[in-house]
Design a protein around this motif. Sequence first.
Motif, PDB file in Angstrom:
ATOM      1  N   ILE A 119       0.867  -1.179   0.000  1.00 36.66           N
ATOM      2  CA  ILE A 119       0.000   0.000   0.000  1.00 36.66           C
ATOM      3  C   ILE A 119       0.903   1.227   0.000  1.00 36.66           C
ATOM      4  O   ILE A 119       1.636   1.482   0.965  1.00 36.66           O
ATOM      5  CB  ILE A 119      -0.932  -0.001   1.227  1.00 36.66           C
ATOM      6  N   LEU A 120       0.864   1.993  -1.084  1.00 38.86           N
ATOM      7  CA  LEU A 120       1.834   3.057  -1.327  1.00 38.86           C
ATOM      8  C   LEU A 120       1.305   4.450  -1.018  1.00 38.86           C
ATOM      9  O   LEU A 120       2.075   5.406  -0.953  1.00 38.86           O
ATOM     10  CB  LEU A 120       2.295   2.995  -2.789  1.00 38.86           C
ATOM     11  N   ARG A 121      -0.009   4.578  -0.851  1.00 36.16           N
ATOM     12  CA  ARG A 121      -0.596   5.858  -0.468  1.00 36.16           C
ATOM     13  C   ARG A 121      -1.538   5.632   0.709  1.00 36.16           C
ATOM     14  O   ARG A 121      -1.986   4.508   0.969  1.00 36.16           O
ATOM     15  CB  ARG A 121      -1.369   6.485  -1.630  1.00 36.16           C
ATOM     16  N   THR A 122      -1.877   6.703   1.404  1.00 35.83           N
ATOM     17  CA  THR A 122      -2.810   6.588   2.520  1.00 35.83           C
ATOM     18  C   THR A 122      -4.193   6.216   1.994  1.00 35.83           C
ATOM     19  O   THR A 122      -4.731   6.899   1.109  1.00 35.83           O
ATOM     20  CB  THR A 122      -2.896   7.907   3.302  1.00 35.83           C
ATOM     21  N   VAL A 123      -4.762   5.141   2.515  1.00 42.00           N
ATOM     22  CA  VAL A 123      -6.096   4.706   2.105  1.00 42.00           C
ATOM     23  C   VAL A 123      -7.002   4.704   3.330  1.00 42.00           C
ATOM     24  O   VAL A 123      -6.556   4.407   4.449  1.00 42.00           O
ATOM     25  CB  VAL A 123      -6.072   3.302   1.451  1.00 42.00           C
ATOM     26  N   SER A 124      -8.254   5.028   3.132  1.00 41.25           N
ATOM     27  CA  SER A 124      -9.219   5.040   4.237  1.00 41.25           C
ATOM     28  C   SER A 124     -10.045   3.772   4.290  1.00 41.25           C
ATOM     29  O   SER A 124     -10.773   3.545   5.268  1.00 41.25           O
ATOM     30  CB  SER A 124     -10.143   6.260   4.118  1.00 41.25           C
ATOM     31  N   TYR A 125      -9.964   2.942   3.230  1.00 41.88           N
ATOM     32  CA  TYR A 125     -10.704   1.677   3.221  1.00 41.88           C
ATOM     33  C   TYR A 125      -9.953   0.716   2.314  1.00 41.88           C
ATOM     34  O   TYR A 125      -9.504   1.072   1.231  1.00 41.88           O
ATOM     35  CB  TYR A 125     -12.133   1.874   2.719  1.00 41.88           C
ATOM     36  N   LEU A 126      -9.852  -0.550   2.768  1.00 38.60           N
ATOM     37  CA  LEU A 126      -9.171  -1.578   1.993  1.00 38.60           C
ATOM     38  C   LEU A 126      -9.891  -2.894   2.231  1.00 38.60           C
ATOM     39  O   LEU A 126     -10.101  -3.304   3.383  1.00 38.60           O
ATOM     40  CB  LEU A 126      -7.708  -1.692   2.428  1.00 38.60           C
ATOM     41  N   SER A 127     -10.300  -3.561   1.148  1.00 40.52           N
ATOM     42  CA  SER A 127     -11.041  -4.808   1.298  1.00 40.52           C
ATOM     43  C   SER A 127     -10.728  -5.741   0.142  1.00 40.52           C
ATOM     44  O   SER A 127     -10.237  -5.321  -0.913  1.00 40.52           O
ATOM     45  CB  SER A 127     -12.551  -4.554   1.360  1.00 40.52           C
TER      46      SER A 127
END
Length: 607
Positions: free
Chosen positions: A547-555
């Motif tokens: 994960i290379l950028r800030t994410v607020s949701y991952l599924s």
Amino acid sequence: MRRILLILLAAGSLMLQAATQQVTCLIMDADSSLIYGAKVTNSRSKDTLRTGCDGRVIIDVQSRMKLQVEADGYEARSFRLTPSDKGKTLVLLLKKSPRREYNPGLLYSKRTARTDEVYFMMETSAKSAAHAPMAMGTVAEDAADIGASLYEESATVANAMPSAGQLTAGEVNDFAKWNLWVELRSGELRQHVEEWGINTRERYTVQVKNKQNFPLVGMPVELRAADGQILFSAVTDNTGKAELWGVNGKVLACGDETETARQNIITTFVLDRPCYTPETADVFFVFDATGSMGDELRYLQAEMKDVIARSQSAVEGLHIRTGALVYRDFGDEYLTRIARLSSDINRTQAFIDKQEANGGGDMPEAVPEALLASLRVAGWNAEARARIAFLILDAPCHRDSATLSRLHEAVNEAALMGVRVVPVVCSGVDKSGEMLMRSIALSTNGTSFFLTDDSGIGNPHIKPTTDTLVVEHLNDMLVRTIIEFTRMPACEQQSAWQEEAQQQNPIEQFLPNPTDEPNRPDAPKWALEDVMKVHPNPCDNVCYADILRTVSYLSLADMTGKTICTFDTGSDAPYMVLLPMESLATGVYFLKAYADGRWYTAKIIRK
């Protein structure tokens, strides 16, 4: 001890013998109507049975016998049965009386007919004798359509059929948006969900695969209580997964294997079975033909005919059988009419062409009765890769206790048989009806569609309570669903399958995102490799995502959009996530991330 064993063996032998002596009789008329409430009397024993909503009775045949069949509005007739008929399903055809009268007050009595039937494929073989039943054997061949032999197939339609591709609809896949469904079910729509009494709260997901990681389709799975009582039974789909529901489930069982039941977490069974990819699929259409459907029925008929024609080539190498059932309500001209599953699409299309909207009178219709008749009479193939029932309607069922009991019976029976119910909601349905349709879809491992006003056809349509609704043409949506519910990795030629799976598939653009977070119009658009990278891909048991950028949701989702798991996104980028591919079967999966106001999706091939 020996004496007890002999007694048990003798009892088992008698039970087996009794089972093989049974004959299933379908009471029908020349319009393919299943006649409910018909009285069937055994002239030898004088025992009398009455048909239920599926038009069936089950008779024990010990020797030659005669059946007297009577029904309101029909001429009484006699039929001969012999021991050679045992194990068959017979059609007993009644003629309408010249002065046919209907009793609108005739009530359907639950369980008046015996229903302890084993499901099998059936073949029609019409006999010429005037009072001889039409026999349907148990040979494993294409099940012929009863209706084709009972009415004249004709291209004549009362009104000109409009062209397909006009109706518009949107999909609400609550498996993909599970967290949103939990919020709705527990919040503003709780009353509408609970009034139907269908459990969509305690969910247990099972993945069944073999030792080579191929999904095992058609595997029975059970959810049991601590005392061993079976709470819910289901069958694995084309991805090898099954959805089960029950209060206080403790144990999940697949064959002789058992695992502790855990809610909202996939439980995996690995069985020593060969890879098997069934070559057939059953697609059945159940639609409301009451008067309130008059604004859209002709358009729906055109869409269904188009879907039937296109489904034959939707998945390469797959043989699809089709059929249809129409229903109205008690006291109407008929309750249900059926064209059984058949390889001949012309039979299904001719049956659909003949139907007209009429009857009804009140808002609720005979939905549970239509589902039960479809499940018990359509001739489903237990070996099919997929069994799909599109339920097309504009009204829910009645809400008395007997009807709700039949509703629960139909839902549980569909799950037990592995029939995935996909409601198509037309104009006129209220919020309570919407929640009923979504609950039925969840309970049977299906999804739900809602017609929209974009087409300008029909009366106003309800806007389902969800975040975003992607609108497309209904016929395209139905074909897409058939593809999603039937796609499987090939047992042979794995390299060719993997190459094909990596190609961009048009249906993937409709995979729903798992949250109510839409894309922001002003959001920057990053390249996928700037947001996340999956390696190795294709992968086997071990697979990582950078994960290379800030994410607020991952599924992680499967190829139908069903959310499999979510990941903690609290870490500062960059970081690495271990994907749980070891517990999943071979297939196509999607890692979905929400970053800087936009959704990004990475396809993963599980070898």
